[in-house]
Design an enzyme around this catalytic site. Structure first.
Site, mmCIF file in Angstrom:
data_model
loop_
_atom_site.group_PDB
_atom_site.id
_atom_site.type_symbol
_atom_site.label_atom_id
_atom_site.label_comp_id
_atom_site.label_asym_id
_atom_site.label_seq_id
_atom_site.Cartn_x
_atom_site.Cartn_y
_atom_site.Cartn_z
ATOM 1 N N SER A 115 3.245 6.702 5.130
ATOM 2 C CA SER A 115 3.022 6.259 6.507
ATOM 3 C C SER A 115 3.372 4.788 6.679
ATOM 4 C CB SER A 115 1.535 6.456 6.835
ATOM 5 O OG SER A 115 1.199 5.763 8.010
ATOM 6 N N TYR A 139 -7.067 4.561 5.347
ATOM 7 C CA TYR A 139 -6.027 5.600 5.365
ATOM 8 C C TYR A 139 -4.726 5.059 4.757
ATOM 9 C CZ TYR A 139 -2.126 8.204 7.321
ATOM 10 O OH TYR A 139 -0.951 8.869 7.471
ATOM 11 N N LYS A 143 -2.452 5.999 1.135
ATOM 12 C CA LYS A 143 -1.018 6.319 1.053
ATOM 13 C C LYS A 143 -0.323 5.389 0.054
ATOM 14 C CE LYS A 143 -0.899 9.752 3.886
ATOM 15 N NZ LYS A 143 -0.476 11.078 3.468
#
Ligand code: UDP
Length: 320
Positions: A115, A139, A143
């Site tokens: 991302s 988050y 990643k």
């Protein structure tokens, strides 16, 4: 070639499955259906209901597989800050289970759904892959951690990977093959669509005092069918070149929140009920991708991402 698509019943995953099937690649979907949906499954793909925390199920699912596309992840930025433990367990522990199962089953090709969140709040507004990575939410951290594990598994275990750093995924398959709506969406386009069909009374635009021409945030919105085609090219690249790559996937074009709202009103011939609210914590003013490297490496170019197509393809699914 037979590919295991982990998270293949989800929004992006189902579009990836369709693109693989359209390229005559055999597909096995592995999904726990927590956010993925049965309605997104294709009859021409095998399906195993299973969880990435279950190593035995993964070993079984990897049997006879040539490569893996991994999209099974939690992705709500706000939730990741409130419940990092869920994100650690699913996005990190789950992915490590998958990689360890791949080592055991000698599956060496991995396409990872990463991302733009790995970049955090960069000072650059157009991001290429050399921009320093400093995630500002948990988050994005998960990643980036997986990209770092992958670097080691590449060197130590020969797993060649392509990490695809998605910008803002939007739109739906134009043939109407994918019908699952995301539950409790947090992203702009689904929220606009829920308002357009009357399922939601109104929505907020987070901030109109950003240093952008109309004061609202600018993002790089990429059609999910374009994202999907990059996964097919990534697998072909891995099997032909056996080489690891990290690639941004975006259009290189920035659109403001207001531009999207206005275009939706114009195309659908309706008036959307919205108000301006405070800025959302952690939102950079402008984030767009340089799509140069993906083009050079994969020959990938977005062909579905014009705004009209994004809005119409999404609305069609919401309306039905
Ligand atoms: N946004 C908004 N209202 C909403 C949801 C999103 O104004 O209800 C804005 C958000 O501040 C950002 C852009 O829309 O500038 C895209 O947000 P989204 O959550 O879709 O993706 P992100 O860029 O955070 O990955």
């Amino acid at each position: 070639m037979r590919i295991l698509v982990v998270g293949g019943a989800g929004y992006i995953g189902s579009h990836v499955v369709k693109a693989l099937l359209d390229s005559n690649i055999k597909v096995r979907v592995f999904d726990n259906l927590s956010t993925g949906q049965e309605i997104n499954l294709f009859q021409t793909a095998e399906f195993i209901k299973g969880d990435i925390l279950d190593s035995d199920a993964l070993l079984n699912a990897l049997d006879g597989v040539d490569g893996v596309v991994h999209l099974a992840a939690k992705k709500a930025v706000g939730e990741s800050m409130e419940h990092p433990e869920k994100y650690a367990q699913n996005n990190i522990t789950g992915t490590l289970n998958l990689l360890n199962a791949m080592v055991q089953q000698k599956v060496n090709y991995f396409v990872f759904s990463s991302s733009a969140a790995v970049y955090g709040m960069p000072k650059e507004t157009v991001l290429d892959e050399t921009v320093p990575v400093h995630p500002i939410n948990f988050y994005g951290f998960t990643k980036l951690e997986i990209e770092r594990f992958l670097g080691w598994y590449d060197r130590l275990k020969g797993i060649k990977f392509i990490s695809l750093r998605y910008f803002n995924a939007v739109g739906y398959d134009e043939t109407g093959a994918i019908k699952g709506l995301e539950k409790n969406p947090q992203n702009l386009l689904p929220i606009i669509m829920e308002t357009a069909i009357g399922q939601r009374e109104s929505f907020s635009i987070f901030g109109n005092d950003y240093p952008t021409p109309d004061g609202t945030c600018i993002r790089d919105y990429i059609h999910v069918s374009d994202l999907a085609s990059a996964h097919v090219l990534a697998l072909q690249y891995l099997t032909q070149n056996n080489q690891t790559q990290i690639l941004n996937l975006g259009t290189g074009r920035g659109l403001s929140v207001l531009e999207i709202v206005k275009k939706t009103e114009e195309l659908l011939n309706l008036s959307l009920n919205y108000r301006f609210a405070d800025r959302r914590h952690g939102d950079p003013a402008i984030l767009t991708a340089s799509a140069k490297k993906a083009k050079e490496v994969l020959g990938w170019e977005p062909t579905h991402s014009d705004l009209e197509n994004i809005i119409r393809s999404t609305y069609r699914v919401y309306q039905s």
